[in-house]
Every structure is written in structure tokens, then in C-alpha cells.
Design a protein around this motif. Structure first.
Motif, PDB file in Angstrom:
ATOM      1  N   LEU A 295     -16.874 -14.765  18.216  1.00  0.00           N
ATOM      2  CA  LEU A 295     -18.044 -13.967  18.595  1.00  0.00           C
ATOM      3  C   LEU A 295     -18.523 -14.264  20.018  1.00  0.00           C
ATOM      4  CD1 LEU A 295     -20.233 -13.802  15.365  1.00  0.00           C
ATOM      5  CD2 LEU A 295     -19.117 -11.905  16.538  1.00  0.00           C
TER       6      LEU A 295
ATOM      7  N   ILE B 243     -16.013 -12.664  22.393  1.00  0.00           N
ATOM      8  CA  ILE B 243     -16.067 -11.198  22.435  1.00  0.00           C
ATOM      9  C   ILE B 243     -17.329 -10.739  23.162  1.00  0.00           C
ATOM     10  CG2 ILE B 243     -16.316  -9.107  21.015  1.00  0.00           C
ATOM     11  CD1 ILE B 243     -14.584 -10.645  18.874  1.00  0.00           C
ATOM     12  N   LEU B 244     -18.452 -11.355  22.817  1.00  0.00           N
ATOM     13  CA  LEU B 244     -19.739 -10.909  23.364  1.00  0.00           C
ATOM     14  C   LEU B 244     -20.074 -11.562  24.701  1.00  0.00           C
ATOM     15  CD1 LEU B 244     -21.719 -11.015  20.018  1.00  0.00           C
ATOM     16  CD2 LEU B 244     -21.171  -8.959  21.315  1.00  0.00           C
TER      17      LEU B 244
ATOM     18  N   GLN C 146     -30.127 -13.515  18.495  1.00  0.00           N
ATOM     19  CA  GLN C 146     -29.983 -12.054  18.444  1.00  0.00           C
ATOM     20  C   GLN C 146     -29.836 -11.606  16.990  1.00  0.00           C
ATOM     21  OE1 GLN C 146     -26.793 -10.560  20.758  1.00  0.00           O
ATOM     22  NE2 GLN C 146     -27.615 -11.297  22.701  1.00  0.00           N
TER      23      GLN C 146
ATOM     24  N   HIS D 197     -28.492  -8.935  15.647  1.00  0.00           N
ATOM     25  CA  HIS D 197     -27.225  -8.338  15.216  1.00  0.00           C
ATOM     26  C   HIS D 197     -26.110  -9.356  15.108  1.00  0.00           C
ATOM     27  CE1 HIS D 197     -29.541  -4.926  16.948  1.00  0.00           C
ATOM     28  NE2 HIS D 197     -29.246  -4.464  15.756  1.00  0.00           N
ATOM     29  N   THR D 198     -26.122 -10.373  15.984  1.00  0.00           N
ATOM     30  CA  THR D 198     -25.096 -11.411  15.844  1.00  0.00           C
ATOM     31  C   THR D 198     -25.406 -12.297  14.638  1.00  0.00           C
ATOM     32  OG1 THR D 198     -26.286 -12.650  17.529  1.00  0.00           O
ATOM     33  CG2 THR D 198     -24.327 -11.467  18.232  1.00  0.00           C
TER      34      THR D 198
ATOM     35  N   LEU E  11     -23.929 -10.558  11.844  1.00  0.00           N
ATOM     36  CA  LEU E  11     -22.472 -10.751  11.839  1.00  0.00           C
ATOM     37  C   LEU E  11     -22.117 -12.115  11.255  1.00  0.00           C
ATOM     38  CD1 LEU E  11     -21.495  -9.281  15.322  1.00  0.00           C
ATOM     39  CD2 LEU E  11     -20.553  -8.542  13.142  1.00  0.00           C
TER      40      LEU E  11
ATOM     41  N   TYR F  86     -22.095  -3.814  14.710  1.00  0.00           N
ATOM     42  CA  TYR F  86     -22.997  -4.907  15.097  1.00  0.00           C
ATOM     43  C   TYR F  86     -22.626  -5.484  16.465  1.00  0.00           C
ATOM     44  CZ  TYR F  86     -25.282  -5.056  10.531  1.00  0.00           C
ATOM     45  OH  TYR F  86     -26.010  -4.741   9.416  1.00  0.00           O
ATOM     46  N   LEU F  87     -21.354  -5.498  16.795  1.00  0.00           N
ATOM     47  CA  LEU F  87     -20.959  -6.001  18.116  1.00  0.00           C
ATOM     48  C   LEU F  87     -21.541  -5.118  19.213  1.00  0.00           C
ATOM     49  CD1 LEU F  87     -17.220  -7.035  17.496  1.00  0.00           C
ATOM     50  CD2 LEU F  87     -19.126  -8.578  17.999  1.00  0.00           C
TER      51      LEU F  87
ATOM     52  N   LYS G 194     -24.160  -3.161  18.935  1.00  0.00           N
ATOM     53  CA  LYS G 194     -25.615  -3.378  18.910  1.00  0.00           C
ATOM     54  C   LYS G 194     -25.971  -4.690  19.630  1.00  0.00           C
ATOM     55  CE  LYS G 194     -28.296  -1.209  16.658  1.00  0.00           C
ATOM     56  NZ  LYS G 194     -29.124  -0.055  17.108  1.00  0.00           N
ATOM     57  N   ALA G 195     -25.140  -5.695  19.450  1.00  0.00           N
ATOM     58  CA  ALA G 195     -25.407  -6.991  20.093  1.00  0.00           C
ATOM     59  C   ALA G 195     -25.318  -6.877  21.610  1.00  0.00           C
ATOM     60  CB  ALA G 195     -24.438  -8.048  19.579  1.00  0.00           C
ATOM     61  N   PHE G 196     -24.357  -6.085  22.116  1.00  0.00           N
ATOM     62  CA  PHE G 196     -24.290  -5.864  23.564  1.00  0.00           C
ATOM     63  C   PHE G 196     -25.588  -5.243  24.056  1.00  0.00           C
ATOM     64  CE2 PHE G 196     -19.519  -5.435  23.071  1.00  0.00           C
ATOM     65  CZ  PHE G 196     -19.248  -6.621  23.712  1.00  0.00           C
TER      66      PHE G 196
END
Lengths: 297, 297
Positions: free
Chosen positions: A189, A192-193, A203, A205-206, A209, B285-286, B288-290
Motif C-alpha cells: 500500500l 502504490i500510494l 486516511q 480509505h487506506t 483497505l 479505495y486506492l 479515493k486514497a489518492f
């Protein structure tokens, strides 16, 4: 006592410095600087409290066959070369493996060596220069003997120190699996982020996840439910909040990541048990895709 | 025939230019440039073959209540404002919605208007300046009437042209769903990986992700298996290989993306049917996290 450490990366140097501090004869096996094949080197360690400790170790170009313990501290990708280099080594010399993930577990046990233990390191290490390593974040060094006699490794208890607390565990595979699971939450994660570890729990949303991933893994491996709680994931993110994970660091430097030894090995394990891990598999392929693309638009 | 188009974005301008070319009276509703409330404007369209077509349209500041058709061409996020602005409009004036995704479907049908149709656009549009739009990639404009009389929209058949082929579909929800599914393959992955559309099928790991996503969606929505084949996904990636997807463009510009109207709406649909979509949910979710992070390290 003579300890030979294969690999002069961050973790190898860090462990070397702590053991040398306890008056062990520490030899780092690998290409020494310059032409000398056996060289005294001073290595420095920046401790968690920012003090600096200096110790002396020796460099040798190949295993001597005289060690009381061989520590294997190279990354997974270099292990096959190391296995070959150990063929002439007496089977009675105990081996300690320091790799991340699970991928090395079964192949290491298949070696014709009598005593094999695995290590799971709960702290970070960062190489600052060729002979200077920084100890990042407090944590224990977990050791579990998977083959042979516990006695062969028991002297390591005496090497435990405030900076490097050593704890023995019963089940090596479970210990490695727990560490790999923890890495599965943080590493893909953050890579990727492109965020620091702490942002995973600040966060919403993470955090979602992380929860989805936790539920998926505990459904596939219910034997971990008792010992492995979601708050361990949260605690690790908090404790390493300011850290750039190793996988993100690899991505930013365009290096190959450890995704195969961490997530890949767990996906394989799940497949053997006929379980599906679609969330982890999606993160796995995304990290593989970054590696494949070289990130060029 | 008088057509009023709400929204002067890329798609609104493109459709306006084609309908004006067919001698319709086209009015773009929105803030006109300068102080004039009704202004003749020349808009230019760069065609797929790079030729440029100029047409005249008018700008008005509000709906006139005299239109034969109102086209709603704003993004999903602005729709609630548009619904309010349409309250004084006669219920008999037909409405045509041009949004991506599914999120607007049920709320649009709940309006007290007699005739409502939806559109699924299979080509791209890019705004080059305030009155200049580029038509990117060939494709049809699919229209499906979801409420009221088909006859109210049948004059649109006569507006079909080589540049803008118009095709009527039977099932509006299915049509929107198919487009949303296609967008689910391209948009989140290109935004997360920061690659052009074509790279999704030239990389082995992203191709695997596309396959996993396809299998997951077809398991959740088996009614699409007959009509929606994996080679449509491949074909779309090939046809738009050099394109930067709208979601990647939004990410690169730090704008809010359409992830909720595209993937979010499909996740909601699956939840209503008690189906799980862990792969799509992870991608959702990824993205959204961005958005949440603002991409700061």
C-alpha cells in the motif's frame, strides 16, 4: 566465538555491530574494500537515540569453515548464490537466516545442514555509507530454530542487549508468516500510494483497505486469528509513522521490490490451501506492474 | 428545432457543434463570456482527421422553456444544481442526460419530467480552448429512452452523421452499466499505475488484473456475460492506446475523479445484489486514497 555474516547490507552490518560489541569475533563475508582478503574494519552504528557506537569487525572474501555460527543476511534474490557458496561448509555449523518473507523457508530447510534457525527482525536498519549503519526504530530480534538442536543457538541469548533484545520463538514458520503478514499491510500500500507508513491509518480509505485485507487474510488463515490482531497492524503503522517503507524506497529508486517474497509467498500459501486472496492479489499485481513498466509514461 | 445544452465542457461543445452543423438552433446554457446574456458564438471542432469545422451557436444564461430538447452535459457532481435550475421548465420538454457512470440514473428518473433519455458516448472529446473542442477517437453516440415516449427523441435519428453516428438502444440501464463496466477496467488502473490506456494490455501483470476484474464482474453480474466479452476490454485499450484516461488526467491535475459515479455506482449495485467485488473495491479505495491524500509525502 566466531560469527561469519554473509551480506554487508543494512541488517547484516547492524547485527554485526551488536555482536562485535559483545566481544564476538565477527567476520563479514563478501568482497572486502581494496585488495586485502582479510581486513580489519571499523564500522559505525547510529543508535536510535542518535549516539554513535564504533566497533571492529573483519572482512573475509569467503566462508572460512571455522565459524560457530553463519548468519545469512543477503536478500532473497541472492540466496541461490549463497547456497552454492556454502556447499563446502561443514554440515555441523549452524545457520541463521535473516530474510524477509517466507519464500526462503522451505528451500533453506532442504539444505544438508544440521542446524537451521530463522530470524524475524522487528526493527529497521538503514545503510548510511559503506561502513555506517543507522538503527531505525526499537524492536526485538526474534529467532526460531526450525531444524537441529536449540542448544547450538542458545549462546545468542547472551548476546541480547538493550539495543538488540533477542527473543526465542517456538514455531519458525508461524513467526515468519506473522512478519510477512505485517509486511503485506504496510509495504504494497505504501509503495502504490507513495505515502509514509503513518498515513495508512490517518486516511479513512487506506484504513478501510487495511481492514479489508485483514479480514481476507484471517479468513484464509484462521489459525492466526488468536495471536494476530488488527491492532498490531495499527501499532506498526504508528510506531513507524515517519518511515518510508522498504518497498516504497525500492519503487522510488526503480529497484526490484520484495513483493514476491512477501505477498507472493503468502498468495502461494493460500493457493496451497485452496483459499483466494483477491485484495492482496490485486495489490501484488499492481506492484509487479510498476516493476514491469519502469514507470515510464 | 431548438436544442438547449446545459454545460459547455468538452462533450457538451462537441455535441453542440454536430447538431448546429445539422442546422438545429443550438443554445448553450451557462455563463456567457462578457456581459451579454444572449450571444452568437463561433465554435470550432477539430475532427478526428484533423480538419477543422466551424459552426455558430448561441449562449444563454438560463433555460428558456422553449426548447424541443434539453441536453444535460455537466459532470455528475453538478447535477443537483441543474435539477434545481430545471424546476420551472415544462415537464413536457424531453431531457437527454450525457453523464458517465450510473449514479445519475435513478435520481434523473425521479424528476417530474415526462420524457427522459440517457446517452452513452463511445468517443472522446478534449476542450482545447473556451470555444474549441477536439473530437478524439471514432465511436457512436448511444441513446436509450428510459421514461416517456420514444417519439420525442426520434428526430435525433436525423442528426446522425458520419462524425457522430447515433444509435438507439433498448435498455438504458444496461447501456449505462456496460459503459461503466468498460470505464472500470480502464480508468482506475491507468490512474493508479499512471500509464496510458494501451499499456494495460501490453503488460502481463495489468492484463492479469483486467482478467481478474472481468471474472469478478461477470460472476457478480452474469446477465452481462452474453453481450459483454473480454475482447471488448482489449479492443477499447487498443483503440485508445495513446490516450491518457480521464481519471489519470484528473489525478495528474489534482482534481476530484469520477470514481464514485463509475466504480462506486457498480459497487453499490453489487451490494444491492449481495455480491462482493473485492478487486474493484480495492481499486476504488486506492483512487479515493489518492484524492484524500492530495498526493503529498
Amino acid at each position: 566465538m566466531r560469527i561469519e555474516i554473509i551480506g554487508a547490507g543494512a541488517v547484516g552490518l547492524l547485527v554485526a555491530s551488536y555482536f562485535a560489541e559483545k566481544n564476538m569475533d565477527v567476520y563479514i563475508v563478501g568482497k572486502p574494500t581494496g585488495e586485502t582478503v582479510c581486513e580489519d574494519i571499523q564500522i559505525e552504528r547510529t543508535n536510535v537515540n542518535q549516539s554513535v557506537t564504533s566497533v571492529n569487525v573483519k572482512y573475509i572474501s569467503a566462508l572460512s569453515n571455522k565459524a560457530n555460527l553463519i548468519i545469512v543476511a543477503v536478500k532473497y534474490g541472492q540466496l541461490h548464490e549463497v547456497y552454492a557458496s556454502m556447499e563446502h561448509v561443514k554440515d555441523s555449523i549452524p545457520l541463521l537466516f535473516l530474510q524477509n518473507g517466507l519464500a526462503h523457508y522451505e528451500e533453506a530447510l532442504a539444505l544438508s545442514k544440521a542446524h537451521i534457525a530463522f530470524c524475524s527482525i522487528q526493527f529497521g536498519a538503514l545503510k548510511l555509507s559503506e561502513h555506517h549503519v543507522a538503527h531505525k526504530g526499537e524492536g526485538v530480534m526474534k529467532i526460531a530454530v526450525a531444524k537441529g538442536a536449540n542448544d547450538e543457538f542458545s549462546f545468542l541469548n547472551g548476546l541480547s542487549s538493550a539495543g538488540l533484545p533477542i527473543v526465542f520463538e517456538q514455531d519458525a514458520e508461524k513467526m515468519l508468516m506473522e512478519k510477512a503478514l505485517l509486511n503485506c499491510f504496510i509495504n504494497p500500500l505504501t509503495a502504490i500510494l507513495q505515502v509514509k507508513n503513518g498515513q495508512l491509518i490517518t486516511q479513512s480509505h487506506t484504513l478501510q483497505l487495511l481492514k479489508d485485507l485483514y479480514n481476507e487474510l484471517m479468513t484464509a488463515f484462521p489459525q492466526f486469528k488468536e495471536t494476530f490482531h488488527f491492532n498490531q497492524v495499527i501499532a506498526l503503522c504508528e510506531k513507524t509513522a515517519e518511515n518510508t517503507s522498504s518497498m516504497l524506497a525500492d519503487r522510488l529508486a526503480n529497484r526490484k521490490t520484495e513483493i514476491d517474497t512477501i505477498a507472493g509467498a503468502i498468495l502461494k500459501k493460500a493457493e496451497q490451501n485452496e483459499k483466494k486472496l483477491p485484495v492482496l492479489q490485486t495489490l501484488y499485481y499492481l506492484v509487479k506492474a510498476f516493476e514491469e513498466s519502469g514507470e515510464q509514461m
